[in-house]
Motif scaffolding. Structure first.
Motif, mmCIF file in Angstrom:
data_model
loop_
_atom_site.group_PDB
_atom_site.id
_atom_site.type_symbol
_atom_site.label_atom_id
_atom_site.label_comp_id
_atom_site.label_asym_id
_atom_site.label_seq_id
_atom_site.Cartn_x
_atom_site.Cartn_y
_atom_site.Cartn_z
ATOM 1 N N LEU A 166 -8.771 18.456 -8.175
ATOM 2 C CA LEU A 166 -9.699 19.301 -7.359
ATOM 3 C C LEU A 166 -10.973 19.435 -7.879
ATOM 4 N N ASN A 167 -11.087 19.687 -9.115
ATOM 5 C CA ASN A 167 -12.293 19.866 -9.918
ATOM 6 C C ASN A 167 -13.120 18.821 -9.942
ATOM 7 N N LYS B 163 -14.703 17.853 -6.741
ATOM 8 C CA LYS B 163 -16.058 18.676 -6.424
ATOM 9 C C LYS B 163 -17.172 18.289 -7.311
ATOM 10 N N ASP C 79 -5.825 27.140 -5.073
ATOM 11 C CA ASP C 79 -7.186 27.144 -4.863
ATOM 12 C C ASP C 79 -7.743 26.339 -3.919
ATOM 13 N N LYS D 19 -10.740 27.101 -1.442
ATOM 14 C CA LYS D 19 -11.922 27.061 -2.033
ATOM 15 C C LYS D 19 -12.875 25.851 -2.039
ATOM 16 N N TYR D 20 -12.109 24.664 -1.658
ATOM 17 C CA TYR D 20 -12.671 23.372 -1.708
ATOM 18 C C TYR D 20 -12.715 22.812 -0.124
ATOM 19 N N SER D 21 -12.919 23.885 0.715
ATOM 20 C CA SER D 21 -13.014 23.545 1.902
ATOM 21 C C SER D 21 -14.385 22.529 2.341
ATOM 22 N N VAL E 134 -15.472 20.391 0.209
ATOM 23 C CA VAL E 134 -15.149 19.145 -0.314
ATOM 24 C C VAL E 134 -14.495 18.359 0.465
#
Length: 531
Positions: free
Chosen positions: A251-252, A255, A277, A280-282, A284
């Motif tokens: 995920l990191n 992003k 998490d 939080k990446y919506s 992306v």
């Protein structure tokens, strides 16, 4: 006499193209190392030259035991460019099978990441004739160091022109027998496969362009990582390597590196979307397109991804086919449909990519009607399919019966020409995109003195796709806990993997049989469905 040049389709041509046209495009390995295509090409030749200096010769088989790293990616070019053969060793096999495939392939060299060295050293008595090269991201290794080869600009690679028909790769797959089977491919196979995939990838809904950033979550040891080690170089795409898989790191990376495209099995997508998490990446996810293969794409998972704004589609192939045969891109009929109808088509098995001849045939080898209901077996021809199972003429003959490669997969064809797999004529269980070979698991279970008969089949599982269920006839009383402890012991011995151990054991007085007195696994699956 003609002086025409007989151009050979070899992997070095792909590297040279990427260096020339996209010299400043990036390759990123986690937060550890990054390269431009230009500097990556130089490191590849350093590695090839260093391997030559150590004594690697054309025709040698070089195994690689590693996660998805820059070193592994360089090996995809450096080893075949030398006229040697890259063996992508499956690190998810039990130790016993890892050693067996190394011996069967006749590897002369192994490139080993440091964390896998204990496994190889433990098998030293069996691998006395195999020379080890190693590396670590942090520590010094006691073997010739791969990183020193890569970083030594004095390693002059003496490249000689090789034939496009030179064997380039070999790896092993577990199928219906439960035993590893070797499949191998030439330079020509790899290049034609990559070029055909590139054409398909440019079509919607993938619609790949050189601006896309790839994070491929298919292991580099698994079927050429679906061809992406060569595809990204042809497409000029920034390429992100995750190392050992970890949803948080992935995920990191998505992003931080601006990832727009990935390929993976359904379980990996499930893990990412169910990560705490994930919401939080919506932003992306809205730019993310995902190709699913290795197992059927469940509609529920596809719907979940769509709610995140992710574009998902399906693909299909086999280890024997290098692997890609179909992708669910839009053909001329489907591109005219409403969005909801398009979505239904793009999560099916798809349509053949260029140069693939694919048929769904009945037992008389006649093509089934395109009615979405009549079931047949998928048989294929393409210019990149494996010619044989390595050193196994009997299984090769069955694979290529009638001049078509038999997939063993059962499917229907709909009115638009799209394939949908409905079942497999295989007993190997697909869990998390990887096979659990049922016959091998049955063999280990049956070795317990209290077991009379055993049959293992797959049970549908929301997270993993399938999980194994063992049906058992006892010779003497025993508990489920006793059997699980026994299998854990076998896992520690390297006979099986821990994740192969069945989630469920069903004890019966007898196992159902077919008319030829074989265990009827279809009836066992019906028992599971009825519960």
């Amino acid at each position: 006499m003609s002086e025409n040049y007989n151009y050979q389709l070899t992997v070095d041509k792909v590297l040279e193209y990427g260096e020339r046209v996209y010299p400043d495009r990036e390759i990123v390995y986690r937060d550890k190392r990054r390269y431009t295509f230009e500097s990556f090409g130089r490191k590849v030749r350093n590695l090839a030259g260093g391997l030559q200096r150590l004594g690697v010769k054309p025709g040698d088989k070089v195994g690689v035991i590693d996660w998805d790293t820059d070193v592994y990616l360089m090996s995809y070019y450096a080893i075949p460019m030398m006229g040697a053969m890259l063996h992508t060793v499956n690190v998810r096999y039990p130790p016993e099978l890892i050693v067996k495939t190394i011996l069967h392939a006749e590897d002369k060299w192994l490139i080993v990441r440091d964390e896998f060295l204990p496994l190889i050293e433990k098998a030293g008595n069996y691998l006395n004739n195999v020379k080890i090269i190693a590396y670590s991201d942090e520590n010094k290794v006691k073997y010739p160091d791969v990183m020193e080869l890569i970083n030594n600009d004095d390693n002059q690679f003496q490249q000689q022109e090789i034939s496009e028909n030179t064997p380039a790769t070999i790896f092993y797959t577990s199928g219906t027998t439960g035993e590893p089977k070797g499949v191998w491919f030439t330079h020509r196979d790899l290049i034609l496969h990559a070029m055909s995939c590139s054409i398909a990838a440019a079509k919607p809904p993938i619609s790949a362009t050189p601006e896309d950033v790839y994070l491929i979550l298919v292991p580099l040891f698994h079927v050429h990582q679906w061809g992406y080690p060569y595809l990204f170089m042809l497409g000029g795409n920034k390429y992100v390597l995750p190392g050992r898989y970890d949803p948080t790191i992935e995920l990191n990376l998505m992003k931080n590196e601006g990832v727009t495209f990935s390929a993976m099995v359904p379980t990996i997508l499930y893990m990412i979307l169910s990560h705490p998490d994930a919401p939080k990446y919506s932003e992306v996810f809205k730019n993310w397109r995902v190709l699913i293969g290795g197992a059927a794409l469940p509609k529920g998972l596809a719907d979940t991804a769509r709610k995140f704004g992710i574009t998902v589609m399906a693909g299909y192939g086999l280890s024997e086919t290098a692997p890609v045969l179909t992708i669910s891109y839009y053909n001329s009929k489907v591109e005219k449909l409403p969005d909801e109808k398009k979505f239904e088509q793009q999560i099916k098995t798809g349509v053949p990519i260029p140069l693939v001849e694919l048929r769904v045939v009945d037992p008389e080898f006649k093509d089934v009607p395109h009615d979405g209901n009549t079931i047949g077996e998928i048989v294929v021809r393409a210019p990149w399919l494996t010619r044989e199972y390595y050193k196994d003429p009997e299984k090769t003959k069955r694979l290529w019966s009638g001049g078509w490669l038999h997939t063993g997969d059962l499917a229907v064809v709909d009115e638009y020409g799209y394939i949908r797999i409905v079942d497999r004529d295989k007993d190997a269980i697909k869990s998390g995109g990887e096979f659990i070979p049922s016959l091998l698991l049955e063999d280990v279970i049956s070795s317990h003195p209290k077991i009379g008969q055993v049959a293992v089949v797959g049970m549908p599982d929301e997270k993993w796709g399938e999980r194994p269920v063992a049906f058992i006839v006892l010779k003497d009383k025993m508990t489920e806990e006793e059997l699980k402890n026994y299998l854990m012991q076998k896992a520690e011995e390297g006979k099986i993997r821990k994740w192969w151990i069945p989630d469920k054991f069903v004890f019966l007085s007898d196992l159902p049989k077919t008319s030829t007195n074989k265990i009827d696994k279809k009836s066992l699956r019906d028992i599971i469905k009825a519960k």
